[in-house]
Design an enzyme around this catalytic site. Structure first.
Site, PDB file in Angstrom:
ATOM      1  N   CYS A  77     -19.860 -40.394   4.129  1.00 23.19           N
ATOM      2  CA  CYS A  77     -21.155 -40.322   3.449  1.00 23.19           C
ATOM      3  C   CYS A  77     -21.505 -38.855   3.148  1.00 23.19           C
ATOM      4  CB  CYS A  77     -22.240 -41.058   4.231  1.00 23.19           C
ATOM      5  SG  CYS A  77     -23.709 -41.400   3.214  1.00 23.19           S
ATOM      6  N   HIS A 169     -20.306 -46.338   3.848  1.00 23.16           N
ATOM      7  CA  HIS A 169     -20.333 -46.375   5.314  1.00 23.16           C
ATOM      8  C   HIS A 169     -19.302 -47.383   5.814  1.00 23.16           C
ATOM      9  CE1 HIS A 169     -23.819 -43.843   6.205  1.00 23.16           C
ATOM     10  NE2 HIS A 169     -24.263 -44.246   5.028  1.00 23.16           N
ATOM     11  N   GLU A 171     -18.394 -47.950   8.772  1.00 23.51           N
ATOM     12  CA  GLU A 171     -18.879 -48.550  10.019  1.00 23.51           C
ATOM     13  C   GLU A 171     -19.895 -49.663   9.763  1.00 23.51           C
ATOM     14  OE1 GLU A 171     -22.019 -45.471   9.164  1.00 23.51           O
ATOM     15  OE2 GLU A 171     -19.873 -45.692   8.760  1.00 23.51           O
TER      16      GLU A 171
END
Length: 192
Positions: A77, A169, A171
């Site tokens: 990011c 992202h 995650e």
């Protein structure tokens, strides 16, 4: 062991959990000795480019990252954006590890680019829906290995030498996001 650079701005806990879920040991650090021992280095980030660069320079992280040539350095990011030469967000220089600049997203779609979007790439792993949250983007270049269409092409993954940038992202992008993160930790998506 994976070294996550903790410079005070970042989604450290989510990224840490994701990397641990992949089976890696993790250390949060700004220490050069820890970074040298690591298999890969992760530079997470959320927030403002100028604030992040101020913190990075204050902690002498820039020179440390410039001297890593033999292992993956992964920006996530804002961390991806920091890898570049310059950002229009705050009109400030970046880490200057990847050629190119960060510019505002120019799209007829709502800004920020928020939510799920499909990656487009010739790499089979990089053809999935992933979760984006950002208002600035890298310029399109030969270093883009996957992009998303948001009324304009948005670089989603870049790789230049051992430097890998992931704009979305991983995650927060489910199983595919974790697979992409794992491949980045192993060295990325292109062969030099």
């Amino acid at each position: 062991m994976i070294a996550i650079i903790d410079y005070g701005l970042g989604n450290i806990s989510n990224v840490t959990r994701a990397i641990q879920h992949l089976g890696y040991d993790v250390i949060l650090t700004c220490n050069d000795k820890d970074v040298q021992k690591a298999e890969a280095i992760v530079l997470p980030g959320v927030g403002h480019f100028q604030d992040a660069m101020h913190s990075i320079e204050e902690k002498s992280i820039k020179d440390m990252l410039k001297n890593i040539h033999d292992k993956p350095v992964i920006g996530i990011c804002l961390g991806m954006q920091l890898l570049f030469q310059h950002s229009a967000e705050g009109d400030v220089s970046g880490l200057e590890l990847v050629p190119g600049n960060i510019v505002p997203i120019q799209s007829s779609h709502p800004i920020p680019h928020l939510g799920w979007n499909e990656l487009k790439s010739t790499h089979p792993l990089l053809q999935s829906d992933v979760y984006f949250v950002h208002s600035y983007q890298a310029e399109m270049s030969e270093y883009v290995v996957a992009y998303a269409d948001y009324g304009t092409k948005i670089p989603g993954v870049i790789q230049y030498r051992n430097y890998i940038g992931i704009q979305f992202h991983p995650e927060k992008s489910g199983t595919y996001g974790l697979e992409i993160l794992n491949q980045a930790l192993k060295g990325g998506f292109i062969n030099d």
